[in-house]
Design a protein around this motif. Structure first.
Motif, short mmCIF file in Angstrom:
data_model
loop_
_atom_site.label_atom_id
_atom_site.label_comp_id
_atom_site.label_asym_id
_atom_site.label_seq_id
_atom_site.Cartn_x
_atom_site.Cartn_y
_atom_site.Cartn_z
N ARG A 1 0.82 -1.21 0.00
CA ARG A 1 0.00 0.00 0.00
C ARG A 1 0.86 1.26 0.00
NH1 ARG A 1 -4.77 -1.11 4.40
NH2 ARG A 1 -5.89 0.40 3.13
N THR A 2 0.23 2.36 -0.40
CA THR A 2 0.84 3.67 -0.23
C THR A 2 0.58 4.12 1.20
OG1 THR A 2 0.59 4.33 -2.55
CG2 THR A 2 0.78 6.10 -0.92
N VAL A 3 1.64 4.38 1.93
CA VAL A 3 1.53 4.73 3.35
C VAL A 3 2.00 6.17 3.54
CG1 VAL A 3 2.37 4.23 5.67
CG2 VAL A 3 1.84 2.35 4.09
N ILE A 4 1.12 6.99 4.11
CA ILE A 4 1.46 8.38 4.40
C ILE A 4 1.74 8.49 5.89
CG2 ILE A 4 0.70 10.78 4.28
CD1 ILE A 4 -1.24 9.95 2.04
N VAL A 5 3.01 8.70 6.22
CA VAL A 5 3.45 8.81 7.61
C VAL A 5 3.39 10.28 8.02
CG1 VAL A 5 5.38 8.49 9.20
CG2 VAL A 5 4.94 6.79 7.41
N VAL A 6 2.62 10.59 9.06
CA VAL A 6 2.35 11.97 9.44
C VAL A 6 2.78 12.25 10.87
CG1 VAL A 6 0.54 13.72 9.75
CG2 VAL A 6 0.38 12.08 7.86
N ASP A 7 3.50 13.37 11.05
CA ASP A 7 3.79 13.88 12.38
C ASP A 7 3.45 15.37 12.39
OD1 ASP A 7 4.50 13.86 15.02
OD2 ASP A 7 6.61 13.39 14.70
N ASP A 8 3.49 15.99 13.59
CA ASP A 8 3.15 17.41 13.66
C ASP A 8 4.32 18.31 13.29
OD1 ASP A 8 4.59 17.00 15.99
OD2 ASP A 8 2.87 17.29 17.32
N GLY A 9 5.50 17.70 13.07
CA GLY A 9 6.67 18.45 12.65
C GLY A 9 7.91 17.60 12.75
N VAL A 10 8.97 18.04 12.10
CA VAL A 10 10.24 17.31 12.13
C VAL A 10 11.35 18.26 12.55
CG1 VAL A 10 12.01 16.21 10.72
CG2 VAL A 10 9.62 15.55 10.44
N ALA A 11 12.04 17.90 13.63
CA ALA A 11 13.19 18.68 14.09
C ALA A 11 14.47 17.91 13.80
CB ALA A 11 13.05 18.99 15.58
N THR A 12 14.76 16.88 14.61
CA THR A 12 15.96 16.06 14.37
C THR A 12 15.72 14.98 13.33
OG1 THR A 12 15.46 14.42 16.08
CG2 THR A 12 16.66 16.41 16.76
N GLY A 13 14.45 14.57 13.18
CA GLY A 13 14.12 13.55 12.20
C GLY A 13 14.24 12.12 12.70
N ALA A 14 14.64 11.92 13.94
CA ALA A 14 14.86 10.56 14.45
C ALA A 14 13.59 9.72 14.41
CB ALA A 14 15.42 10.61 15.87
N THR A 15 12.50 10.25 14.96
CA THR A 15 11.27 9.45 15.00
C THR A 15 10.68 9.28 13.60
OG1 THR A 15 10.05 11.46 15.61
CG2 THR A 15 10.66 9.97 17.39
N ALA A 16 10.83 10.28 12.74
CA ALA A 16 10.32 10.16 11.36
C ALA A 16 11.06 9.05 10.63
CB ALA A 16 10.50 11.49 10.63
N ARG A 17 12.37 8.99 10.79
CA ARG A 17 13.15 7.93 10.15
C ARG A 17 12.71 6.55 10.64
NH1 ARG A 17 17.28 11.86 11.03
NH2 ARG A 17 18.25 12.54 9.07
#
Length: 220
Positions: A124-140
């Protein structure tokens, strides 16, 4: 003036940037807690399912607000070795922080999913959403977890981020961001209202999304 009134406003504005996505093969994943509020608006605009992707920041032992890495469901971990070396974090300290955060992640899964199974991501196409990115650790870590769970195409979508950080994130197939301010110190500085989201907020958003999708299936 801050670019976003609150997380719901940010989600609506982000959703407008994602209007090319939709259909049965798309799912939105929000990072708890605040990212789920943003993700709920995106999922509603696209009329697609919403789920959480469970992630925990690994904070420096002596400065927990600074991320030296992150973990995510599925046994995923991301560690910033350069930062660890720069701050002299020992192997023992890293293990202690990780062990504590895995316990928290497992406990929060019980609270947030409430017996609901993890949504299938395979192909599937997965859209990963957070309220913002600072260091990017959790997004990665979140993007890596989605990949490990079989996502076919991963979109990292955030309202605001450090442009320098976004340039280093290669774990998503594409990135959508509303605002990349020249001066970026903290995510909350780019919201007028950035109160603490709660587990109850996350559960309510997931329940509402599940009800919306159930209603759509009945109409079909």
């Amino acid at each position: 003036m801050s670019p976003f009134r609150d997380r719901r406003d940010a989600g609506r504005r982000l959703g407008a940037r994602l209007d090319r996505f939709g259909g049965e093969d798309v799912v939105v994943l929000g990072l708890p807690r605040g990212g789920v509020t943003v993700a709920a608006e995106v999922a509603a605009i696209l009329d697609v399912p919403l789920d959480v992707i469970l992630v925990r920041k690994l904070g420096l032992p002596f400065q927990p607000e600074v991320a030296m890495g992150a973990i995510a469901e599925g046994g995923i971990r991301y560690v910033d070795q350069n930062l660890i070396r720069a701050y002299g974090v020992t192997d023992r300290e890293l293990v202690d922080v990780e062990t504590a955060e895995w316990r928290v992640l497992e406990a929060r899964e019980v609270v947030l999913r409430r017996g609901r199974g993890r949504m299938a991501l395979a192909g599937r196409t997965v859209i990963v959403v957070d309220d913002g990115v600072a260091t990017g650790a959790t997004a990665r870590a979140a993007c890596r977890a989605a990949r490990e769970l079989g996502a076919g195409h991963i979109v990292l979508a955030v309202p605001v981020a450090s442009g320098d950080t976004l340039a280093t994130i290669v774990d998503a197939d594409e990135i959508v961001c509303v605002s990349t301010p020249t001066v970026f110190r903290a995510v909350g500085e780019h919201y007028e209202h950035f109160g603490q989201a709660t587990d109850a907020d996350v559960v309510a958003a997931l329940d509402e999304a599940a009800s919306r999708m159930s209603g759509r299936r009945r109409r079909e």
